[in-house]
Write a protein that holds these residues in place. Structure first.
Motif, PDB file in Angstrom:
ATOM      1  N   MET A 194       0.807  -1.214   0.000  1.00 41.86           N
ATOM      2  CA  MET A 194       0.000   0.000   0.000  1.00 41.86           C
ATOM      3  C   MET A 194       0.842   1.266   0.000  1.00 41.86           C
ATOM      4  O   MET A 194       0.298   2.364  -0.096  1.00 41.86           O
ATOM      5  N   VAL A 195       2.155   1.136   0.099  1.00 35.81           N
ATOM      6  CA  VAL A 195       3.000   2.323   0.216  1.00 35.81           C
ATOM      7  C   VAL A 195       4.006   2.471  -0.923  1.00 35.81           C
ATOM      8  O   VAL A 195       4.615   3.527  -1.090  1.00 35.81           O
ATOM      9  N   GLY A 196       4.198   1.419  -1.704  1.00 39.79           N
ATOM     10  CA  GLY A 196       5.132   1.521  -2.823  1.00 39.79           C
ATOM     11  C   GLY A 196       4.580   2.406  -3.928  1.00 39.79           C
ATOM     12  O   GLY A 196       3.369   2.534  -4.101  1.00 39.79           O
ATOM     13  N   LEU A 197       5.482   3.022  -4.672  1.00 42.63           N
ATOM     14  CA  LEU A 197       5.090   3.856  -5.807  1.00 42.63           C
ATOM     15  C   LEU A 197       5.798   3.367  -7.057  1.00 42.63           C
ATOM     16  O   LEU A 197       7.000   3.076  -7.028  1.00 42.63           O
ATOM     17  N   ARG A 198       5.061   3.290  -8.139  1.00 36.36           N
ATOM     18  CA  ARG A 198       5.657   2.877  -9.410  1.00 36.36           C
ATOM     19  C   ARG A 198       4.917   3.592 -10.536  1.00 36.36           C
ATOM     20  O   ARG A 198       3.747   3.962 -10.388  1.00 36.36           O
ATOM     21  N   THR A 199       5.607   3.771 -11.648  1.00 41.66           N
ATOM     22  CA  THR A 199       4.965   4.406 -12.796  1.00 41.66           C
ATOM     23  C   THR A 199       3.831   3.515 -13.292  1.00 41.66           C
ATOM     24  O   THR A 199       4.053   2.346 -13.617  1.00 41.66           O
ATOM     25  N   PRO A 200       2.603   4.018 -13.326  1.00 45.16           N
ATOM     26  CA  PRO A 200       1.471   3.162 -13.708  1.00 45.16           C
ATOM     27  C   PRO A 200       1.405   2.933 -15.213  1.00 45.16           C
ATOM     28  O   PRO A 200       1.945   3.706 -16.008  1.00 45.16           O
TER      29      PRO A 200
END
Length: 261
Positions: free
Chosen positions: A239-245
């Motif tokens: 729920m906290v990771g970020l990645r280019t969608p």
């Protein structure tokens, strides 16, 4: 053997439990629509480029509320009051997550930090919403009564999650990385507790409506606690990771209408 699909099928097949399920869902979506509309009206001056996307997000949430109310009307049912212990949005607010309704009711501009907090909170809650809708689509995507509605909502939730990823990554590159990381972690750890509490409350209300036996209710409660234990140990990281969608500029246009609702 108890399964998630069997449990939802039981809830859907009974008018009173279906009524409660749709009422809770409609209320939460409508609250989200109001919150996004207020945030769009008060967004920090230096972040005005986000306003159309926040407006679109709120319009989608309003649409989802209308869809759940329309599902009730199709069965000739009226919404019921939402039990306070099932009010996910307000329980999150009481635990200090997101922007308070008191703040949003004031006619005062939000700060950049407020907007970042809103996006980080949304990234966490939209993950939950997307996961739940993916599950419903897997089980009931072809259901004659629910299928079209849940597929539409599921697609919107995927857009909302993509939007949160993209905007938070942009803001992290602009120097807000530490605030984003801290807010995501705090939001996720509170959200999993609130989700556990709301799930127990919803299952309690459903059990009374459907007349579940004590052993069945105990097994369901144990399952909810087991999910929480996993999420508390490791699952919250998703729920906290970020990645280019894959979906870039997912909220860059007008809301997709749902004329049937």
């Amino acid at each position: 053997m108890l399964t998630a699909k069997g449990l939802f099928q039981e809830i859907i097949d009974n008018d009173e439990s279906f009524r409660l399920f749709c009422s809770i869902a409609a209320s939460g979506e409508s609250q989200g629509g109001w919150e996004n509309a207020r945030i769009a009206a008060l967004v920090a001056p230096g972040m005005a480029e986000l306003t159309p996307k926040i407006v679109r997000h709120g319009a989608d949430e309003d649409k989802h509320g209308r869809i759940f109310r329309a599902l009730l009307r199709k069965r000739g049912l009226e919404p019921v009051p939402v039990p306070p212990d099932t009010d996910y949005t307000m329980l999150l607010e009481r635990r200090g997550i997101g922007l308070t309704h008191d703040k949003l009711r004031r006619d005062e501009r939000l700060t950049e930090e407020d907007v970042i907090v809103y996006l980080a909170h949304s990234r966490v809650t939209e993950q939950r919403a997307a996961d739940q809708m993916d599950m419903l689509v897997a089980y009931f995507g072809d259901h004659p009564e629910l299928g079209r509605a849940i597929r539409m909502i599921d697609d919107d939730e995927a857009n909302h999650l993509a939007y949160c990823h993209e905007e938070l990554l942009r803001l992290a590159r602009a120097g807000h990385g530490r605030l984003i990381q801290r807010t995501l972690r705090e939001s996720a750890l509170v959200e999993i507790r609130v989700h556990r509490d709301v799930s127990l409350a919803v299952m309690g209300h459903m059990g009374r409506v459907l007349g579940w036996s004590r052993p069945k209710a105990a097994v369901l409660a144990a399952g909810i606690h087991a999910v929480y234990a996993y999420e508390r140990a490791a699952g919250w990281h998703r729920m906290v990771g970020l990645r280019t969608p894959e979906r870039l500029d997912a909220l860059g246009g007008p809301a997709v209408p749902a004329p049937a609702y």
